[in-house]
Design a protein around this motif. Structure first.
Motif, PDB file in Angstrom:
ATOM      1  N   UNK A   1     102.222 132.293  90.152  1.00 38.40           N
ATOM      2  CA  UNK A   1     101.605 133.585  90.601  1.00 38.40           C
ATOM      3  C   UNK A   1     102.241 134.698  90.057  1.00 38.40           C
ATOM      4  N   UNK A   2     103.407 134.653  89.278  1.00 36.99           N
ATOM      5  CA  UNK A   2     104.367 135.814  88.806  1.00 36.99           C
ATOM      6  C   UNK A   2     103.457 136.388  87.928  1.00 36.99           C
ATOM      7  N   UNK A   3     103.526 137.855  87.774  1.00 37.79           N
ATOM      8  CA  UNK A   3     102.501 138.878  86.906  1.00 37.79           C
ATOM      9  C   UNK A   3     101.513 139.076  87.564  1.00 37.79           C
ATOM     10  N   UNK A   4     101.063 138.324  88.513  1.00 39.50           N
ATOM     11  CA  UNK A   4      99.539 138.446  89.109  1.00 39.50           C
ATOM     12  C   UNK A   4      99.739 140.160  89.912  1.00 39.50           C
ATOM     13  N   UNK A   5      98.690 140.422  90.121  1.00 37.75           N
ATOM     14  CA  UNK A   5      98.475 141.731  90.978  1.00 37.75           C
ATOM     15  C   UNK A   5      99.367 141.392  92.399  1.00 37.75           C
ATOM     16  N   UNK A   6      98.885 140.468  93.170  1.00 43.40           N
ATOM     17  CA  UNK A   6      99.505 139.937  94.214  1.00 43.40           C
ATOM     18  C   UNK A   6     100.792 139.089  94.381  1.00 43.40           C
ATOM     19  N   UNK A   7     101.220 138.773  93.119  1.00 38.39           N
ATOM     20  CA  UNK A   7     102.199 137.909  93.013  1.00 38.39           C
ATOM     21  C   UNK A   7     103.442 138.045  93.594  1.00 38.39           C
ATOM     22  N   UNK A   8     103.850 139.272  93.793  1.00 42.61           N
ATOM     23  CA  UNK A   8     105.162 139.536  94.833  1.00 42.61           C
ATOM     24  C   UNK A   8     104.809 139.180  96.070  1.00 42.61           C
ATOM     25  N   UNK A   9     103.472 139.582  96.633  1.00 39.86           N
ATOM     26  CA  UNK A   9     103.379 139.443  97.959  1.00 39.86           C
ATOM     27  C   UNK A   9     103.296 137.703  98.388  1.00 39.86           C
ATOM     28  N   UNK A  10     102.467 137.251  97.353  1.00 35.78           N
ATOM     29  CA  UNK A  10     102.441 135.759  97.531  1.00 35.78           C
ATOM     30  C   UNK A  10     103.717 135.145  97.533  1.00 35.78           C
ATOM     31  N   UNK A  11     104.564 135.441  96.926  1.00 32.07           N
ATOM     32  CA  UNK A  11     106.166 134.914  96.769  1.00 32.07           C
ATOM     33  C   UNK A  11     106.846 135.168  98.100  1.00 32.07           C
ATOM     34  N   UNK A  12     106.655 136.388  98.507  1.00 30.19           N
ATOM     35  CA  UNK A  12     107.253 136.908  99.883  1.00 30.19           C
ATOM     36  C   UNK A  12     106.679 135.867 101.088  1.00 30.19           C
ATOM     37  N   UNK A  13     105.475 135.774 101.128  1.00 36.47           N
ATOM     38  CA  UNK A  13     104.901 135.035 102.242  1.00 36.47           C
ATOM     39  C   UNK A  13     104.768 133.628 102.091  1.00 36.47           C
ATOM     40  N   UNK A  14     105.033 133.153 100.714  1.00 38.27           N
ATOM     41  CA  UNK A  14     105.332 131.704 100.592  1.00 38.27           C
ATOM     42  C   UNK A  14     107.102 131.343 101.070  1.00 38.27           C
ATOM     43  N   UNK A  15     107.694 132.278 100.813  1.00 40.53           N
ATOM     44  CA  UNK A  15     109.248 132.210 101.143  1.00 40.53           C
ATOM     45  C   UNK A  15     108.997 132.149 102.538  1.00 40.53           C
ATOM     46  N   UNK A  16     108.648 132.968 103.530  1.00 48.98           N
ATOM     47  CA  UNK A  16     108.534 133.106 104.835  1.00 48.98           C
ATOM     48  C   UNK A  16     108.409 131.746 105.119  1.00 48.98           C
ATOM     49  N   UNK A  17     107.196 131.214 104.971  1.00 56.92           N
ATOM     50  CA  UNK A  17     106.811 129.674 105.109  1.00 56.92           C
ATOM     51  C   UNK A  17     107.774 128.563 104.842  1.00 56.92           C
ATOM     52  N   UNK A  18     108.170 128.642 103.435  1.00 56.25           N
ATOM     53  CA  UNK A  18     109.222 127.891 103.310  1.00 56.25           C
ATOM     54  C   UNK A  18     110.406 127.905 104.160  1.00 56.25           C
ATOM     55  N   UNK A  19     111.006 128.937 104.219  1.00 49.76           N
ATOM     56  CA  UNK A  19     112.210 128.999 105.275  1.00 49.76           C
ATOM     57  C   UNK A  19     111.961 128.490 106.474  1.00 49.76           C
ATOM     58  N   UNK A  20     110.662 128.727 107.187  1.00 48.44           N
ATOM     59  CA  UNK A  20     110.394 128.084 108.317  1.00 48.44           C
ATOM     60  C   UNK A  20     110.503 126.754 108.136  1.00 48.44           C
ATOM     61  N   UNK A  21     109.792 126.112 107.247  1.00 47.75           N
ATOM     62  CA  UNK A  21     109.850 124.442 106.812  1.00 47.75           C
ATOM     63  C   UNK A  21     111.058 124.105 106.857  1.00 47.75           C
TER      64      UNK A  21
END
Length: 113
Positions: free
Chosen positions: A91-111
């Protein structure tokens, strides 16, 4: 409720209609690309795809881009991370790529707690 959502996203990503091998045998390169994009996998290289005699690179690319566009929805990124799916950076370079990464990271950290 959260676990139910995670299971739903996981089922959607895993439960794709046909296996990749079946789709390749049928020559359905759009669906091969779509499913790989929808799972958040990086795109196959041209060299990898050229090993198949029936490959249609443009169909694979169209399907892949459609699948990645659906995968990169930041509204589902937390659940993807929470389910333990590693993010390959598609998703890097996409309009909401940074938001995607941040939300994914939040879930990954919880996992990984």
């Amino acid at each position: 409720m959260n676990k139910l959502m995670v299971l739903g996203v996981a089922a959607l990503m895993i439960g794709c209609a046909s296996s990749t091998e079946d789709l390749i045998a049928k020559g359905d390169w759009y669906q091969v690309g779509y499913q790989e994009g929808l799972r958040g996998n990086t795109s196959r290289s041209v060299a990898d795809l050229k090993q198949y005699s029936n490959v249609e690179l443009s169909e694979y690319d169209k399907g892949y881009l459609t699948g990645v566009a659906e995968y990169c929805n930041p509204n589902f990124a937390y659940q993807i991370g929470l389910s333990g799916q590693y993010y390959e950076g598609v998703c890097e370079g996409m309009e909401e790529g940074q938001k995607f990464r941040m939300e994914w990271q939040r879930g990954w950290s919880e996992y990984n707690k």
